[in-house]
Design an enzyme around this catalytic site. Structure first.
Site, PDB file in Angstrom:
ATOM      1  N   ASP A  57       0.850  -1.181   0.000  1.00  0.00           N
ATOM      2  CA  ASP A  57       0.000   0.000   0.000  1.00  0.00           C
ATOM      3  C   ASP A  57       0.890   1.238   0.000  1.00  0.00           C
ATOM      4  OD1 ASP A  57      -1.765   2.029   0.515  1.00  0.00           O
ATOM      5  OD2 ASP A  57      -2.599   1.162   2.333  1.00  0.00           O
ATOM      6  N   ARG A 110       5.403   2.105  10.365  1.00  0.00           N
ATOM      7  CA  ARG A 110       5.363   3.329   9.564  1.00  0.00           C
ATOM      8  C   ARG A 110       6.366   4.302  10.163  1.00  0.00           C
ATOM      9  NH1 ARG A 110      -1.215   3.706   8.463  1.00  0.00           N
ATOM     10  NH2 ARG A 110      -1.354   1.696   7.386  1.00  0.00           N
ATOM     11  N   GLN A 125      -3.969  -3.382  12.978  1.00  0.00           N
ATOM     12  CA  GLN A 125      -5.353  -3.203  12.558  1.00  0.00           C
ATOM     13  C   GLN A 125      -5.938  -4.506  12.050  1.00  0.00           C
ATOM     14  OE1 GLN A 125      -4.846  -0.066   9.585  1.00  0.00           O
ATOM     15  NE2 GLN A 125      -5.016  -1.520   7.929  1.00  0.00           N
ATOM     16  N   ASP A 236     -13.682   7.663   5.197  1.00  0.00           N
ATOM     17  CA  ASP A 236     -13.085   7.454   6.510  1.00  0.00           C
ATOM     18  C   ASP A 236     -14.175   7.487   7.568  1.00  0.00           C
ATOM     19  OD1 ASP A 236     -10.516   7.317   5.484  1.00  0.00           O
ATOM     20  OD2 ASP A 236     -10.049   9.420   5.883  1.00  0.00           O
ATOM     21  N   GLU A 249     -10.010   9.127  13.677  1.00  0.00           N
ATOM     22  CA  GLU A 249     -10.270   8.221  12.551  1.00  0.00           C
ATOM     23  C   GLU A 249     -10.010   6.794  13.009  1.00  0.00           C
ATOM     24  OE1 GLU A 249      -8.162   6.772   8.477  1.00  0.00           O
ATOM     25  OE2 GLU A 249      -8.067   8.933   8.890  1.00  0.00           O
ATOM     26  N   SER A 252     -10.395   3.416   7.537  1.00  0.00           N
ATOM     27  CA  SER A 252     -10.408   3.884   6.156  1.00  0.00           C
ATOM     28  C   SER A 252     -10.888   2.709   5.317  1.00  0.00           C
ATOM     29  CB  SER A 252      -9.009   4.319   5.729  1.00  0.00           C
ATOM     30  OG  SER A 252      -8.981   4.640   4.357  1.00  0.00           O
TER      31      SER A 252
END
Length: 334
Positions: A57, A110, A125, A236, A249, A252
């Site tokens: 991604d 990340r 997640q 979102d 958030e 997504s």
């Protein structure tokens, strides 16, 4: 200036021991609710993919993946940013049928993430994906799926409150749907994040639709890779987070690109070179199933449902000295 916010008078409802138990309870409850609501089966998933596979991604296009060499394969691996593309390939390879889907635990690094109360370099997640028919590629179907996801979160919250009555977080099951363009029209002088905060404060469960393409101002609401979500059929999911007084958030998601939207979005993003990858060629040639899918933050959900003020209270990560000093004797980081 520190980006860590310490809410005035904040004290965690649960101590560290009970928090750890509650995290496991939330994850078990939500997986049961999610699989029942969206007809999903659990599968195993990769931590990394071949750098040259085109399956990673790209997120907003600026984040650098963690890469490492694999001498025995004479190639490089990349730790996944998410499994948005891999899941669609898996549905095809595992022969899932229309209306059924998969979910998996996804862990990622990340490294370029800016650290604050809601962000760390560690990502955990639930990634999910479901096979759909061409006639389901509609805004109505997207909204129905979002409501199913919210219902699973509300059910989890209710069960958590039964087990831990002192945790008094309430999740509104009524979803406010709004497009990114409508938000810009409402709040033309605010940034996209400021718009989210202004709207979600009044609508505590909100789904912002159509993210990725440029708005009337010429700027997208947020970055979105051009090769998995259809920018006209995505969004979102945000909730109002009372301890931090901001929109959070949690997910997504979206209906994925078909051949036409893939080609159009690659052209818009000046990314037609991605058609060299097998994954993109299979979408272009209509060889992969049409799908809907997304990611749901595990630590974010635990943070939301437990009323925590910092994501470090529900996950183990690395923090800079400034964050550690700000939280000292106020917020207990794991």
């Amino acid at each position: 200036m520190s980006k860590t916010i310490i809410p005035e008078g904040y004290k965690s409802t649960l101590g560290v021991y009970d928090t750890q138990t509650a995290i496991g309870f939330i994850k078990r409850c939500f997986e049961e609710a999610l699989t029942g609501s969206l007809k999903l089966k659990r599968v195993s998933a990769p931590l990394f993919v071949d750098r040259n596979s085109g399956l990673n991604d790209d997120l907003s296009g600026v984040e650098r993946p963690v890469r490492f060499d694999v001498p025995s394969l004479e190639t490089e691996g990349e730790v996944v940013h998410s499994l948005a593309k891999w899941k669609r390939m898996a549905l095809h390879q595992y022969d899932f049928r229309q209306g059924n889907g998969l979910y998996t635990d996804m862990n990622a690094i990340r490294r370029d993430e800016e650290l604050d109360n809601l962000h760390s370099i560690y990502v955990d997640q639930w990634d999910w994906e479901r096979v759909i028919a061409s006639e389901w590629r509609t805004e109505e179907y997207l909204k129905e799926t979002v409501q199913g996801l919210v219902n699973a979160i509300v059910e989890t919250s209710s069960r958590l409150h039964t087990k831990y009555p002192d945790v008094n977080v309430t999740i509104d099951s009524n979803v406010a749907f709004v497009t990114s363009q409508e938000l810009e029209d409402m709040y033309p002088k605010l940034t996209s994040k400021e718009r989210e905060n202004a709207y979600v404060k009044e609508h505590p469960t909100t789904f912002i639709m159509k993210i990725g393409g440029a708005l009337t101002s010429g700027v997208p609401h947020d970055g979105r890779a051009p090769d998995y979500d259809d920018w006209e059929l995505n969004g979102d999911l945000l909730f109002w987070h009372e301890p931090l007084n901001c929109a959070m958030e949690l997910s997504s998601m979206g209906i994925r690109v078909d051949s036409a939207s893939l080609l159009a979005q690659l052209e818009t993003a000046n990314a037609t070179d991605r058609l060299k990858y097998n994954f993109h060629q299979q979408i272009r040639d209509n060889k992969l199933p049409l799908t809907i899918g997304g990611g749901i933050g595990q630590s974010r959900m635990c943070m939301l449902l437990l009323g925590k003020a910092h994501i470090g209270e529900v996950q183990v990560s690395l923090w800079d000295e400034e964050t550690l000093e700000s939280c000292k004797n106020k917020i207990e980081l794991l």
